[in-house]
Design a protein around this motif. Structure first.
Motif, PDB file in Angstrom:
ATOM      1  N   GLU A 209       8.307  42.334 -54.786  1.00  0.00           N
ATOM      2  CA  GLU A 209       8.647  43.724 -54.461  1.00  0.00           C
ATOM      3  C   GLU A 209       7.914  44.711 -55.368  1.00  0.00           C
ATOM      4  O   GLU A 209       7.434  45.741 -54.903  1.00  0.00           O
ATOM      5  CB  GLU A 209      10.158  43.931 -54.551  1.00  0.00           C
ATOM      6  CG  GLU A 209      10.895  43.251 -53.419  1.00  0.00           C
ATOM      7  CD  GLU A 209      12.407  43.292 -53.597  1.00  0.00           C
ATOM      8  OE1 GLU A 209      12.893  43.970 -54.527  1.00  0.00           O
ATOM      9  OE2 GLU A 209      13.087  42.625 -52.807  1.00  0.00           O
TER      10      GLU A 209
ATOM     11  N   GLN B 142       4.521  46.874 -47.330  1.00  0.00           N
ATOM     12  CA  GLN B 142       5.277  45.857 -48.045  1.00  0.00           C
ATOM     13  C   GLN B 142       5.596  44.682 -47.144  1.00  0.00           C
ATOM     14  O   GLN B 142       5.631  44.802 -45.929  1.00  0.00           O
ATOM     15  CB  GLN B 142       6.573  46.454 -48.588  1.00  0.00           C
ATOM     16  CG  GLN B 142       6.330  47.522 -49.627  1.00  0.00           C
ATOM     17  CD  GLN B 142       7.633  48.015 -50.215  1.00  0.00           C
ATOM     18  OE1 GLN B 142       8.675  47.415 -50.044  1.00  0.00           O
ATOM     19  NE2 GLN B 142       7.567  49.128 -50.920  1.00  0.00           N
TER      20      GLN B 142
ATOM     21  N   SER C 102       4.381  44.894 -54.306  1.00  0.00           N
ATOM     22  CA  SER C 102       4.269  45.391 -52.938  1.00  0.00           C
ATOM     23  C   SER C 102       4.849  46.797 -52.840  1.00  0.00           C
ATOM     24  O   SER C 102       5.468  47.157 -51.873  1.00  0.00           O
ATOM     25  CB  SER C 102       5.020  44.456 -51.977  1.00  0.00           C
ATOM     26  OG  SER C 102       4.520  43.169 -52.017  1.00  0.00           O
ATOM     27  N   ARG C 103       4.643  47.592 -53.877  1.00  0.00           N
ATOM     28  CA  ARG C 103       5.280  48.902 -53.934  1.00  0.00           C
ATOM     29  C   ARG C 103       4.620  49.936 -53.025  1.00  0.00           C
ATOM     30  O   ARG C 103       5.141  51.012 -52.836  1.00  0.00           O
ATOM     31  CB  ARG C 103       5.315  49.403 -55.362  1.00  0.00           C
ATOM     32  CG  ARG C 103       3.964  49.725 -55.936  1.00  0.00           C
ATOM     33  CD  ARG C 103       4.082  50.132 -57.400  1.00  0.00           C
ATOM     34  NE  ARG C 103       2.804  50.396 -57.973  1.00  0.00           N
ATOM     35  CZ  ARG C 103       1.965  49.465 -58.410  1.00  0.00           C
ATOM     36  NH1 ARG C 103       2.309  48.213 -58.338  1.00  0.00           N
ATOM     37  NH2 ARG C 103       0.796  49.784 -58.912  1.00  0.00           N
TER      38      ARG C 103
END
Length: 99
Positions: A12, A20, A15-16
């Motif tokens: 996470e 995402q 994958s900001r």
């Protein structure tokens, strides 16, 4: 306890950007394409560089293999690792830096 590359919190954080990953489908939340989509790939390259992205994606490939057991090894390779092979001019620069 140390965070591991395949941990959900690490995924996470890396994958900001808008594109995402949606688990366990491994689809892009933004465009709906197979993740990492083209935009996510560029974001990962900017964040991690060529070597870091190859290591990161190899761990993700293993995790995706468990979630997406219907994918063949070739499909997993193409989706997660094939694109991480840098172009020859980038590879040459990386090799010079490591010498």
């Amino acid at each position: 306890m140390w965070a591991v590359i395949g941990d959900l919190d690490v995924i996470e954080r890396l994958s900001r950007h808008a594109h995402q990953v949606q688990l366990p489908a491994w689809a892009c939340f933004s465009c709906g394409l197979a993740w990492p989509c083209e935009t996510a790939r560029m974001d990962l390259l900017l964040d991690l560089g060529w070597i870091g992205v190859a290591v990161y994606c190899s761990v993700l490939m293993e995790r995706a293999a468990g979630d997406r057991s219907s994918m063949t090894p070739v499909e997993l390779w193409q989706r997660f690792l094939e694109w991480t092979d840098p172009p020859e001019e980038v590879r040459n620069v990386l090799m010079q830096r490591s010498a």
